[in-house]
Scaffold this motif. Structure first.
Motif, short mmCIF file in Angstrom:
data_model
loop_
_atom_site.label_atom_id
_atom_site.label_comp_id
_atom_site.label_asym_id
_atom_site.label_seq_id
_atom_site.Cartn_x
_atom_site.Cartn_y
_atom_site.Cartn_z
N ILE A 4 0.79 -1.52 0.28
CA ILE A 4 -0.18 -0.23 -0.04
C ILE A 4 0.81 0.89 -0.08
N ASP A 5 1.27 2.06 -1.18
CA ASP A 5 1.54 3.14 -1.24
C ASP A 5 1.15 4.62 -0.66
N LYS A 6 -0.50 5.15 -1.36
CA LYS A 6 -0.88 5.66 -1.63
C LYS A 6 -1.89 5.88 0.18
N ARG A 7 -2.09 6.23 0.92
CA ARG A 7 -3.43 6.26 2.07
C ARG A 7 -4.89 5.86 1.27
N LEU A 8 -5.41 4.56 3.07
CA LEU A 8 -6.30 4.06 2.61
C LEU A 8 -6.74 3.88 3.33
N HIS A 9 -8.32 3.84 3.65
CA HIS A 9 -9.16 3.16 4.09
C HIS A 9 -8.99 1.49 3.89
N LEU A 10 -8.21 0.05 4.48
CA LEU A 10 -8.54 -0.68 4.15
C LEU A 10 -9.19 -1.96 5.26
N VAL A 11 -10.93 -1.98 4.38
CA VAL A 11 -11.81 -2.69 5.75
C VAL A 11 -11.56 -4.31 5.15
N ASN A 33 2.75 -1.44 4.15
CA ASN A 33 2.17 -0.56 3.78
C ASN A 33 3.12 0.74 4.39
N THR A 34 3.36 1.46 3.39
CA THR A 34 3.78 2.71 3.12
C THR A 34 4.09 3.72 2.96
N ALA A 35 2.35 4.06 3.11
CA ALA A 35 1.60 5.43 3.35
C ALA A 35 1.28 5.76 4.47
N GLU A 36 1.17 6.76 4.48
CA GLU A 36 1.06 7.32 5.58
C GLU A 36 0.49 8.11 5.70
N GLY A 37 -1.01 8.15 7.26
CA GLY A 37 -2.00 8.16 7.14
C GLY A 37 -2.85 7.14 6.86
N THR A 38 -2.46 5.74 6.82
CA THR A 38 -3.50 4.72 6.93
C THR A 38 -4.36 3.87 7.71
N THR A 39 -5.96 3.39 7.59
CA THR A 39 -5.87 2.99 8.48
C THR A 39 -6.51 1.44 7.75
N VAL A 40 -5.97 0.02 9.48
CA VAL A 40 -7.18 -1.14 8.49
C VAL A 40 -7.93 -1.35 9.65
N SER A 41 -8.73 -1.75 9.46
CA SER A 41 -10.06 -2.01 10.01
C SER A 41 -10.43 -3.49 9.75
N GLY A 42 -12.10 -3.82 10.86
CA GLY A 42 -12.88 -4.76 10.39
C GLY A 42 -12.98 -5.70 10.96
N THR A 43 -13.27 -6.94 11.18
CA THR A 43 -13.12 -7.90 11.22
C THR A 43 -12.94 -8.90 10.92
N GLY A 62 13.96 -4.79 10.41
CA GLY A 62 12.70 -4.03 10.03
C GLY A 62 12.30 -5.45 8.44
N GLN A 63 13.11 -6.40 8.43
CA GLN A 63 12.72 -7.20 7.50
C GLN A 63 11.81 -8.75 7.95
N PHE A 64 12.22 -8.87 8.85
CA PHE A 64 11.62 -11.07 9.33
C PHE A 64 9.98 -10.98 8.92
N PRO A 65 9.81 -11.65 8.64
CA PRO A 65 8.66 -12.07 8.49
C PRO A 65 8.20 -12.84 9.38
N CYS A 66 6.34 -11.41 8.46
CA CYS A 66 5.29 -10.69 8.90
C CYS A 66 3.98 -11.37 8.55
N LEU A 67 2.71 -10.67 8.93
CA LEU A 67 1.27 -10.85 7.71
C LEU A 67 1.43 -9.68 7.33
N LEU A 68 1.72 -7.87 8.75
CA LEU A 68 1.49 -6.99 7.96
C LEU A 68 2.49 -6.19 8.73
N ARG A 69 3.43 -5.51 7.73
CA ARG A 69 4.52 -5.10 8.17
C ARG A 69 3.86 -3.32 7.81
N ASN A 70 4.34 -2.48 8.77
CA ASN A 70 3.59 -0.63 8.49
C ASN A 70 5.13 -0.54 9.03
N THR A 71 5.09 0.71 7.89
CA THR A 71 6.31 1.61 7.89
C THR A 71 5.85 3.20 7.82
#
Length: 160
Positions: A4-11, A33-43, A62-71
């Motif tokens: 994700i490189d652009k601000r986004l609200h991912l539901v 996610n590399t985009a400032e202001g991103t929100t991830v939410s939901g069920t 900063g490169q360990f395996p993960c499900l979601l990385r935010n920088t």
């Protein structure tokens, strides 16, 4: 790996499941996610493929395996589940500020080897708010070594 490189609200109200190894020699993530202001939410859930990485060899910080990385700054993650964690569920790397609310983390190794496993790992961050999150073993008793690890972080609040 998708970025994700652009601000986004991912539901996420369904499951995002890894269909390839996210724990191989070139460690990666399900989503970055590399985009400032991103929100991830939901069920819904981020779900690993069940492969557990049990070594820290040749993996830069900063490169360990993960499900979601935010920088990126101003990141919020609310209500989602992280399951079948390869080494880290949610990796915050240099994220100032970030808010993590009411997320669930399940899975990890049942027997530990050379490395630790974390629900949330934050490195080089400040102004974190991490509250209301839950950490559970999976059906095989696999679980993270630590629910939350802060490394080089300041001005942060962690609560139940």
């Amino acid at each position: 790996m998708p970025v994700i490189d652009k601000r986004l609200h991912l539901v996420i109200d369904g499951d995002l499941e890894a269909t390839h190894s996210i724990a191989g020699a070139n460690a990666s993530c399900l989503l970055v996610n590399t985009a400032e202001g991103t929100t991830v939410s939901g069920t819904g859930a981020f779900i690993g493929n069940g492969i557990i990485r049990d070594t820290n060899e040749d993996v830069p910080e900063g490169q360990f395996p993960c499900l979601l990385r935010n920088t990126a700054a101003n990141f919020t993650c609310t209500g989602v589940t992280f399951a079948k964690i390869p080494q880290i569920g949610l990796h915050l790397f240099g994220a100032d500020p970030a808010v993590i609310l009411r997320c669930s983390f399940t899975g990890g190794p049942a027997v530990y080897g050379d490395t630790a496993h974390f629900g949330i790992r934050a490195a080089g961050c400040s102004q974190l708010v991490i509250t209301g999150n839950r950490f559970y073993p999976d059906a095989n008793s696999g679980m993270q070594v630590q629910g939350i690890l802060l490394s080089g972080c300041s001005e942060s609040v962690i609560s139940h």
